[in-house]
Design an enzyme around this catalytic site. Structure first.
Site, short mmCIF file in Angstrom:
data_model
loop_
_atom_site.label_atom_id
_atom_site.label_comp_id
_atom_site.label_asym_id
_atom_site.label_seq_id
_atom_site.Cartn_x
_atom_site.Cartn_y
_atom_site.Cartn_z
N TYR A 152 34.74 41.69 39.81
CA TYR A 152 35.64 42.82 39.81
C TYR A 152 35.66 43.59 41.11
O TYR A 152 36.86 43.72 41.64
CB TYR A 152 35.61 43.72 38.59
CG TYR A 152 36.57 44.66 38.34
CD1 TYR A 152 37.82 44.56 38.09
CD2 TYR A 152 36.57 46.14 39.03
CE1 TYR A 152 38.93 45.28 37.88
CE2 TYR A 152 37.21 47.05 38.78
CZ TYR A 152 38.50 46.65 38.51
OH TYR A 152 39.59 47.73 38.27
N LYS A 156 38.86 43.48 43.92
CA LYS A 156 39.63 44.92 44.46
C LYS A 156 39.64 45.16 45.66
O LYS A 156 40.36 45.67 46.62
CB LYS A 156 39.14 45.84 43.64
CG LYS A 156 39.64 45.83 42.05
CD LYS A 156 41.21 45.78 42.04
CE LYS A 156 41.66 45.52 40.51
NZ LYS A 156 43.03 45.41 40.50
#
Length: 257
Positions: A152, A156
């Site tokens: 994750y 990002k």
């Protein structure tokens, strides 16, 4: 007034951004991953310009989303809002990609490349992107053991780097990244400290405001303030390496300047 396309606008921050823009009188193109999910837009859809449908973890459907948007006309702004959080396993899309990479990184890249170039691009990131360094050696998690939090964070980081790469490549486009904070959405949970109205405010401001402070490019924002992102995101070599790897993975090239 502007026309703005928002990915992942059936709930959470995407829906809140759509609601805010519609309330301000702007035209909004909504997105749902399926016809079933589009039913959640029953209240907003009559006020919207259109609802486009497609699953962002499917490359063919992502290309279809771009086609649907282009058929409506040129957008003034695109808010790349859709994303998924920590997944229990790598997963595998039809193209063989990790689900987190496909939705959070690959889909914004494909849409950016294929949607007619808008005046403004806004990519939703996270403060957690600062833990995403070193991803280019195994972008798609084919060599490493799965680490949901790391994947994750990397995704990002990717969208911040992509925003900055576009700011360099397309100087006529305002391209920025936003950390909306840990907001009280289905993803963030009811205990999150940021209310949803605050969580959507910066991205909608960047998408439509004529405030001189918003008319900038290649910046990372949180709560209407510029912040310092991870150093890797600002590195042109990393940005170009990421764009090159995404071109290899997708067969889609970013148009030149």
């Amino acid at each position: 007034m502007a026309i703005v396309f928002i990915t992942g606008s059936t709930d959470g921050l995407g829906r809140a951004a759509a609601q805010s823009l519609l309330d301000q009188g702007h035209r909004v193109v909504l997105h749902a991953r399926s016809a079933d999910r589009a039913a959640a837009l029953e209240e907003l859809a009559p006020r919207a310009e259109a609802v486009v449908i497609g699953d962002l973890q499917n490359g063919t459907e992502t290309r279809s989303i771009a086609d649907q948007v282009n058929a409506i006309g040129r957008m003034d702004a695109v808010i790349h809002n859709a994303g998924i959080y920590t997944q229990p396993n790598r997963g595998s899309t039809l193209e063989g990609h990790a689900s987190t990479l496909a939705i959070n990184t690959v889909a914004p890249y494909i849409l950016t490349a294929l949607i007619e170039r808008p005046a403004r691009l806004v990519y939703l990131s996270s403060g957690l992107h600062r833990g995403g360094e070193g991803s280019l050696n195994d972008l798609d998690w084919t060599k490493r053991s799965w680490d949901a939090a790391k994947a994750y964070a990397e995704s990002k980081l990717h969208v911040v780097a992509l925003a900055f790469a576009l700011a360099r490549r397309w100087p006529q486009v305002l391209s920025n990244a936003v950390d909306p904070g840990w907001a009280r959405t289905r993803m963030g949970g009811s205990g999150a400290p940021v209310d949803i109205a605050t969580g959507q405010k910066t991205q909608t401001w960047l998408a439509v405001s004529n405030d001189p402070a918003a008319l900038v490019s290649g910046r990372y924002w949180h709560n209407l303030q510029e912040q310092q992102p991870a150093s890797e995101a600002t590195d042109a070599g990393f940005q170009d390496g990421l764009v090159g790897r995404l071109r290899e993975l997708t067969g889609v090239a970013l148009p030149g300047s």
